[in-house]
Design a protein around this motif. Structure first.
Motif, PDB file in Angstrom:
ATOM      1  N   PRO A 119       0.854  -1.196   0.000  1.00 59.09           N
ATOM      2  CA  PRO A 119       0.000   0.000   0.000  1.00 59.09           C
ATOM      3  C   PRO A 119       0.889   1.244   0.000  1.00 59.09           C
ATOM      4  CG  PRO A 119      -0.752  -1.587   1.636  1.00 59.09           C
ATOM      5  CD  PRO A 119       0.571  -2.081   1.127  1.00 59.09           C
ATOM      6  N   THR A 120       0.562   2.202  -0.859  1.00 57.86           N
ATOM      7  CA  THR A 120       1.413   3.371  -1.057  1.00 57.86           C
ATOM      8  C   THR A 120       0.608   4.658  -0.917  1.00 57.86           C
ATOM      9  OG1 THR A 120       2.858   2.118  -2.538  1.00 57.86           O
ATOM     10  CG2 THR A 120       2.951   4.515  -2.723  1.00 57.86           C
ATOM     11  N   VAL A 121       1.185   5.609  -0.173  1.00 54.10           N
ATOM     12  CA  VAL A 121       0.568   6.924  -0.007  1.00 54.10           C
ATOM     13  C   VAL A 121       1.604   7.974  -0.409  1.00 54.10           C
ATOM     14  CG1 VAL A 121      -0.559   8.534   1.573  1.00 54.10           C
ATOM     15  CG2 VAL A 121      -0.831   6.061   1.909  1.00 54.10           C
ATOM     16  N   VAL A 122       1.197   8.888  -1.293  1.00 54.20           N
ATOM     17  CA  VAL A 122       2.052   9.981  -1.754  1.00 54.20           C
ATOM     18  C   VAL A 122       1.547  11.261  -1.109  1.00 54.20           C
ATOM     19  CG1 VAL A 122       2.873  11.262  -3.779  1.00 54.20           C
ATOM     20  CG2 VAL A 122       2.420   8.796  -3.957  1.00 54.20           C
ATOM     21  N   ASP A 123       2.466  12.056  -0.556  1.00 52.53           N
ATOM     22  CA  ASP A 123       2.037  13.311   0.048  1.00 52.53           C
ATOM     23  C   ASP A 123       1.334  14.172  -0.994  1.00 52.53           C
ATOM     24  OD1 ASP A 123       2.045  15.183   2.380  1.00 52.53           O
ATOM     25  OD2 ASP A 123       3.059  16.431   0.888  1.00 52.53           O
ATOM     26  N   GLU A 124       0.244  14.787  -0.566  1.00 50.90           N
ATOM     27  CA  GLU A 124      -0.611  15.548  -1.476  1.00 50.90           C
ATOM     28  C   GLU A 124       0.096  16.733  -2.132  1.00 50.90           C
ATOM     29  OE1 GLU A 124      -3.927  16.801   0.877  1.00 50.90           O
ATOM     30  OE2 GLU A 124      -2.764  18.300   1.966  1.00 50.90           O
ATOM     31  N   THR A 125       1.226  17.195  -1.607  1.00 47.21           N
ATOM     32  CA  THR A 125       1.940  18.310  -2.240  1.00 47.21           C
ATOM     33  C   THR A 125       2.447  17.943  -3.626  1.00 47.21           C
ATOM     34  OG1 THR A 125       4.032  17.709  -1.169  1.00 47.21           O
ATOM     35  CG2 THR A 125       2.640  19.359  -0.042  1.00 47.21           C
ATOM     36  N   ALA A 126       2.541  16.658  -3.922  1.00 50.19           N
ATOM     37  CA  ALA A 126       2.979  16.230  -5.256  1.00 50.19           C
ATOM     38  C   ALA A 126       2.035  16.753  -6.335  1.00 50.19           C
ATOM     39  CB  ALA A 126       3.065  14.707  -5.323  1.00 50.19           C
ATOM     40  N   ILE A 127       0.761  16.945  -5.975  1.00 53.43           N
ATOM     41  CA  ILE A 127      -0.242  17.414  -6.931  1.00 53.43           C
ATOM     42  C   ILE A 127       0.145  18.784  -7.495  1.00 53.43           C
ATOM     43  CG2 ILE A 127      -2.679  18.078  -7.210  1.00 53.43           C
ATOM     44  CD1 ILE A 127      -3.268  16.189  -4.817  1.00 53.43           C
ATOM     45  N   LEU A 128       0.889  19.559  -6.717  1.00 54.07           N
ATOM     46  CA  LEU A 128       1.275  20.911  -7.126  1.00 54.07           C
ATOM     47  C   LEU A 128       2.378  20.923  -8.179  1.00 54.07           C
ATOM     48  CD1 LEU A 128       1.370  22.509  -3.561  1.00 54.07           C
ATOM     49  CD2 LEU A 128      -0.520  22.546  -5.218  1.00 54.07           C
ATOM     50  N   CYS A 129       2.991  19.782  -8.439  1.00 55.64           N
ATOM     51  CA  CYS A 129       4.121  19.687  -9.360  1.00 55.64           C
ATOM     52  C   CYS A 129       3.691  19.072 -10.684  1.00 55.64           C
ATOM     53  CB  CYS A 129       5.220  18.807  -8.756  1.00 55.64           C
ATOM     54  SG  CYS A 129       5.786  19.320  -7.129  1.00 55.64           S
ATOM     55  N   GLU A 130       4.222  19.619 -11.773  1.00 53.85           N
ATOM     56  CA  GLU A 130       3.971  19.009 -13.087  1.00 53.85           C
ATOM     57  C   GLU A 130       4.638  17.641 -13.148  1.00 53.85           C
ATOM     58  OE1 GLU A 130       4.983  19.891 -17.739  1.00 53.85           O
ATOM     59  OE2 GLU A 130       4.576  21.607 -16.441  1.00 53.85           O
ATOM     60  N   THR A 131       5.873  17.576 -12.636  1.00 59.87           N
ATOM     61  CA  THR A 131       6.586  16.308 -12.508  1.00 59.87           C
ATOM     62  C   THR A 131       7.256  16.258 -11.142  1.00 59.87           C
ATOM     63  OG1 THR A 131       8.624  17.161 -13.509  1.00 59.87           O
ATOM     64  CG2 THR A 131       7.048  16.077 -14.990  1.00 59.87           C
ATOM     65  N   VAL A 132       7.483  15.039 -10.670  1.00 66.68           N
ATOM     66  CA  VAL A 132       8.211  14.828  -9.417  1.00 66.68           C
ATOM     67  C   VAL A 132       9.375  13.882  -9.703  1.00 66.68           C
ATOM     68  CG1 VAL A 132       6.223  15.223  -7.904  1.00 66.68           C
ATOM     69  CG2 VAL A 132       6.707  12.905  -8.732  1.00 66.68           C
ATOM     70  N   PHE A 133      10.307  13.844  -8.771  1.00 68.94           N
ATOM     71  CA  PHE A 133      11.478  12.990  -8.879  1.00 68.94           C
ATOM     72  C   PHE A 133      11.450  11.990  -7.730  1.00 68.94           C
ATOM     73  CE2 PHE A 133      12.424  16.694 -11.250  1.00 68.94           C
ATOM     74  CZ  PHE A 133      13.393  16.372 -12.193  1.00 68.94           C
ATOM     75  N   VAL A 134      11.654  10.712  -8.040  1.00 64.24           N
ATOM     76  CA  VAL A 134      11.740   9.660  -7.027  1.00 64.24           C
ATOM     77  C   VAL A 134      12.972   8.819  -7.347  1.00 64.24           C
ATOM     78  CG1 VAL A 134       9.252   9.568  -6.570  1.00 64.24           C
ATOM     79  CG2 VAL A 134      10.247   8.073  -8.324  1.00 64.24           C
ATOM     80  N   SER A 135      13.414   8.052  -6.371  1.00 67.06           N
ATOM     81  CA  SER A 135      14.577   7.199  -6.597  1.00 67.06           C
ATOM     82  C   SER A 135      14.306   6.242  -7.749  1.00 67.06           C
ATOM     83  CB  SER A 135      14.909   6.406  -5.336  1.00 67.06           C
ATOM     84  OG  SER A 135      15.979   5.511  -5.624  1.00 67.06           O
ATOM     85  N   GLY A 136      15.346   6.036  -8.532  1.00 58.61           N
ATOM     86  CA  GLY A 136      15.233   5.134  -9.671  1.00 58.61           C
ATOM     87  C   GLY A 136      15.622   3.705  -9.366  1.00 58.61           C
ATOM     88  N   GLY A 137      15.928   3.416  -8.106  1.00 53.37           N
ATOM     89  CA  GLY A 137      16.254   2.050  -7.747  1.00 53.37           C
ATOM     90  C   GLY A 137      17.706   1.831  -7.391  1.00 53.37           C
ATOM     91  N   ARG A 138      18.490   2.886  -7.407  1.00 52.96           N
ATOM     92  CA  ARG A 138      19.863   2.818  -6.918  1.00 52.96           C
ATOM     93  C   ARG A 138      20.285   4.234  -6.538  1.00 52.96           C
ATOM     94  NH1 ARG A 138      23.166   4.846 -10.896  1.00 52.96           N
ATOM     95  NH2 ARG A 138      22.496   4.536 -13.045  1.00 52.96           N
ATOM     96  N   ARG A 139      21.255   4.303  -5.657  1.00 45.12           N
ATOM     97  CA  ARG A 139      21.785   5.611  -5.268  1.00 45.12           C
ATOM     98  C   ARG A 139      22.425   6.245  -6.493  1.00 45.12           C
ATOM     99  NH1 ARG A 139      24.567   2.818  -0.110  1.00 45.12           N
ATOM    100  NH2 ARG A 139      22.666   2.524   1.102  1.00 45.12           N
TER     101      ARG A 139
END
Length: 166
Positions: A119-139
């Motif tokens: 189960p995943t919850v994204v903070d609602e502030t993400a809605i304010l962004c056209e795009t967001v950045f998340v980890s791609g699976g490695r540092r």
């Protein structure tokens, strides 16, 4: 947004996004092993507003493992996360458990392409962004995508789960 052709970016996250037909851009940077805060390092190295860069945190809500995604400069509000998922109590997950269940290492845990769907919850502030950045699976690798696409690929939901650091 085009997918960047970069063989070094091939991670379970990029594979999952490609399979789902979700547009993303991979952004690699030179990770400093001495960095204390991986997400803030990504924002700095990529020259981004930290409000657009999100960290993936694992917690337990009433004993069940869940994912909370919040801006890197903020903290995860555990009470709000529990409430968003209809639970009573939340605690941060043990890092070794987080690595085992996701298949990623701490500092490189992507919300996408995890070994076990959680189960995943994204903070609602993400809605304010056209795009967001998340980890791609490695540092040293972040993925840029639309917040609604992040929700779709993780089967997540928005909720106010971040709080400003004191």
């Amino acid at each position: 947004m085009a997918k960047r052709a970069d063989a070094s970016a091939g991670t379970p996250a990029t594979v999952a996004l490609t399979r789902a037909g979700i547009p993303f851009t991979a952004h690699a940077y030179e990770h400093d092993p001495r960095a204390a805060a991986y997400g803030l390092e990504a924002a700095e190295k990529l020259g981004l507003d930290p409000a657009r860069v999100f960290k993936t945190l694992l917690a337990t809500v009433d004993g069940a493992l869940v994912v909370g995604i919040v801006p890197v400069a903020d903290q995860l509000d555990l009470k709000a996360l529990a409430a968003a998922l209809g639970g009573k109590r939340a605690d941060m997950a043990d890092p070794a458990l987080a690595e085992r269940k996701t298949g990623y290492v701490v500092g490189g845990i992507s919300p996408v392409g995890q070994k076990t769907a959680l189960p995943t919850v994204v903070d609602e502030t993400a809605i304010l962004c056209e795009t967001v950045f998340v980890s791609g699976g490695r540092r040293g690798l972040d993925l840029e995508l639309a917040p609604d696409d992040l929700l779709a690929v993780t089967n997540g939901r928005y909720a106010p789960i971040a709080r400003t650091r004191p």
